[in-house]
Design a protein around this motif. Sequence first.
Motif, mmCIF file in Angstrom:
data_model
loop_
_atom_site.group_PDB
_atom_site.id
_atom_site.type_symbol
_atom_site.label_atom_id
_atom_site.label_comp_id
_atom_site.label_asym_id
_atom_site.label_seq_id
_atom_site.Cartn_x
_atom_site.Cartn_y
_atom_site.Cartn_z
ATOM 1 N N VAL A 87 5.899 -2.453 17.295
ATOM 2 C CA VAL A 87 4.944 -1.425 16.843
ATOM 3 C C VAL A 87 3.484 -1.860 16.945
ATOM 4 O O VAL A 87 2.598 -1.034 17.200
ATOM 5 C CB VAL A 87 5.310 -0.926 15.415
ATOM 6 C CG1 VAL A 87 5.120 -2.011 14.370
ATOM 7 C CG2 VAL A 87 4.516 0.312 15.048
ATOM 8 N N ARG A 127 1.946 -10.084 13.120
ATOM 9 C CA ARG A 127 1.477 -8.687 13.068
ATOM 10 C C ARG A 127 0.041 -8.613 12.572
ATOM 11 O O ARG A 127 -0.762 -7.845 13.080
ATOM 12 C CB ARG A 127 2.397 -7.855 12.179
ATOM 13 C CG ARG A 127 3.582 -7.317 12.963
ATOM 14 C CD ARG A 127 4.515 -6.549 12.081
ATOM 15 N NE ARG A 127 3.910 -5.356 11.537
ATOM 16 C CZ ARG A 127 4.436 -4.684 10.513
ATOM 17 N NH1 ARG A 127 5.507 -5.089 9.922
ATOM 18 N NH2 ARG A 127 3.847 -3.587 10.088
ATOM 19 N N GLY A 182 -2.883 3.308 5.554
ATOM 20 C CA GLY A 182 -2.780 2.767 6.917
ATOM 21 C C GLY A 182 -3.589 1.505 7.095
ATOM 22 O O GLY A 182 -3.650 0.649 6.205
ATOM 23 N N TYR A 230 3.143 5.574 13.996
ATOM 24 C CA TYR A 230 3.190 4.534 15.039
ATOM 25 C C TYR A 230 4.616 4.031 15.206
ATOM 26 O O TYR A 230 5.074 3.743 16.318
ATOM 27 C CB TYR A 230 2.225 3.388 14.685
ATOM 28 C CG TYR A 230 0.790 3.831 14.744
ATOM 29 C CD1 TYR A 230 0.117 3.901 15.956
ATOM 30 C CD2 TYR A 230 0.112 4.247 13.588
ATOM 31 C CE1 TYR A 230 -1.194 4.345 16.030
ATOM 32 C CE2 TYR A 230 -1.196 4.705 13.645
ATOM 33 C CZ TYR A 230 -1.847 4.752 14.868
ATOM 34 O OH TYR A 230 -3.139 5.209 14.934
ATOM 35 N N LYS A 257 0.809 -1.226 0.000
ATOM 36 C CA LYS A 257 0.000 0.000 0.000
ATOM 37 C C LYS A 257 0.841 1.274 0.000
ATOM 38 O O LYS A 257 0.441 2.265 -0.598
ATOM 39 C CB LYS A 257 -1.033 0.003 1.132
ATOM 40 C CG LYS A 257 -0.456 -0.259 2.486
ATOM 41 C CD LYS A 257 -1.545 -0.538 3.492
ATOM 42 C CE LYS A 257 -0.979 -0.574 4.897
ATOM 43 N NZ LYS A 257 0.196 -1.438 5.087
ATOM 44 N N ASP A 281 -6.695 1.850 9.255
ATOM 45 C CA ASP A 281 -8.027 2.287 9.698
ATOM 46 C C ASP A 281 -8.412 3.618 9.064
ATOM 47 O O ASP A 281 -9.211 4.356 9.622
ATOM 48 C CB ASP A 281 -8.018 2.443 11.225
ATOM 49 C CG ASP A 281 -6.996 3.465 11.694
ATOM 50 O OD1 ASP A 281 -6.082 3.791 10.912
ATOM 51 O OD2 ASP A 281 -7.103 3.958 12.832
ATOM 52 N N ILE A 282 -7.845 3.930 7.915
ATOM 53 C CA ILE A 282 -8.119 5.249 7.321
ATOM 54 C C ILE A 282 -9.572 5.317 6.840
ATOM 55 O O ILE A 282 -10.299 6.263 7.151
ATOM 56 C CB ILE A 282 -7.139 5.569 6.153
ATOM 57 C CG1 ILE A 282 -5.694 5.308 6.565
ATOM 58 C CG2 ILE A 282 -7.331 7.011 5.678
ATOM 59 C CD1 ILE A 282 -5.239 6.020 7.811
ATOM 60 N N ARG A 331 -7.168 -6.362 17.552
ATOM 61 C CA ARG A 331 -7.161 -5.383 18.649
ATOM 62 C C ARG A 331 -8.559 -4.774 18.799
ATOM 63 O O ARG A 331 -9.337 -4.716 17.830
ATOM 64 C CB ARG A 331 -6.107 -4.301 18.403
ATOM 65 C CG ARG A 331 -6.413 -3.438 17.220
ATOM 66 C CD ARG A 331 -5.367 -2.334 17.040
ATOM 67 N NE ARG A 331 -5.659 -1.622 15.814
ATOM 68 C CZ ARG A 331 -4.768 -1.323 14.891
ATOM 69 N NH1 ARG A 331 -3.518 -1.654 15.012
ATOM 70 N NH2 ARG A 331 -5.136 -0.658 13.820
HETATM 71 O O1 DC Z 1 2.091 0.072 7.632
HETATM 72 P P1 DC Z 1 3.201 -0.176 8.617
HETATM 73 O O2 DC Z 1 3.710 -1.582 8.560
HETATM 74 O O3 DC Z 1 4.303 0.833 8.522
HETATM 75 O O4 DC Z 1 2.518 0.025 10.058
HETATM 76 C C1 DC Z 1 3.240 -0.147 11.246
HETATM 77 C C2 DC Z 1 2.291 -0.548 12.368
HETATM 78 O O5 DC Z 1 1.434 0.524 12.701
HETATM 79 C C3 DC Z 1 1.414 -1.758 12.099
HETATM 80 O O6 DC Z 1 1.767 -2.831 12.939
HETATM 81 C C4 DC Z 1 0.014 -1.346 12.386
HETATM 82 C C5 DC Z 1 0.100 0.079 12.838
HETATM 83 N N1 DC Z 1 -0.782 0.976 12.121
HETATM 84 C C6 DC Z 1 -2.035 1.165 12.633
HETATM 85 O O7 DC Z 1 -2.398 0.538 13.624
HETATM 86 N N2 DC Z 1 -2.880 2.071 12.056
HETATM 87 C C7 DC Z 1 -2.499 2.739 10.965
HETATM 88 N N3 DC Z 1 -3.341 3.622 10.409
HETATM 89 C C8 DC Z 1 -1.213 2.527 10.400
HETATM 90 C C9 DC Z 1 -0.390 1.620 11.003
#
Ligand code: DC
Length: 225
Positions: free
Chosen positions: A103, A184, A133, A39, A17, A135-136, A191
């Motif tokens: 993270v 992950r 992300g 994050y 993404k 949850d956008i 969650r």
């Molecule tokens: O997309 P990423 O792998 O860089 O994200 C890192 C962490 O952040 C991932 O474990 C989930 C969290 N995250 C989130 O909870 N909500 C978001 N909008 C973006 C990332």
Amino acid sequence: MPIPNIIAIDGPAASGKSTIGYQLAESLAYLFFDTGLMYRAVTWLALARGIEIADETAVTALAEEVPIEVTPPSQKDGRTCDVTVDDHDITWEIRKPEVEANVSVVSAYPGVRTALTQQQRRIGLRGRVVMVGRDIGTIVLPEADLKIYLDASAEERARRRYTEILGRGGSADFNEILSKVIARDRIDSTRAIAPLKPADDAILLDSDHLNAEQVLQKVKELCLN
Ligand code: DC
């Protein structure tokens, strides 16, 4: 139909993404905003300051006060932006295994999410933005004009990550990467707050049998239809 003003792209770890979002934003001359790095920055700072990741109160306080700067890339080393905290360039530091390993725990803390979601929403509502992300489309910008949920199997995502690391001259163990991707996914999607899931009105795109160029092509078509 006009080109969507606010574009949300969600999906699991290593679904591509960020790459797709960045290229889409470039082609539209929109702001690209990768929320995962916020994050990651909080996690990095907690580790750097010796704060226990399990100490929810301390990590949340950090998320509420940390000044994360995200600016256009200052170097051509594959980065899509510069991430700075306290004048320290942490663009690559936040991609390290210690951050990856912690993270998901940090991003499950409700107070951390509230602090970062507020900042993301403020930036997103300015428009002409591709925000990426988990949850956008559901929480951060439910009013987004176009919501895409980019998916791929865990094996395919682990394979991409593995190839990427080898391509950078590093060494990696495929099975270890795969188990981390699965771990992950589990934390992100189970969650209590803002779990990873497609918004009801998101368009699902499965990229298992598509390369990055083909995915970008499909996403661009969605923007023009
Ligand atoms: O997309 P990423 O792998 O860089 O994200 C890192 C962490 O952040 C991932 O474990 C989930 C969290 N995250 C989130 O909870 N909500 C978001 N909008 C973006 C990332």
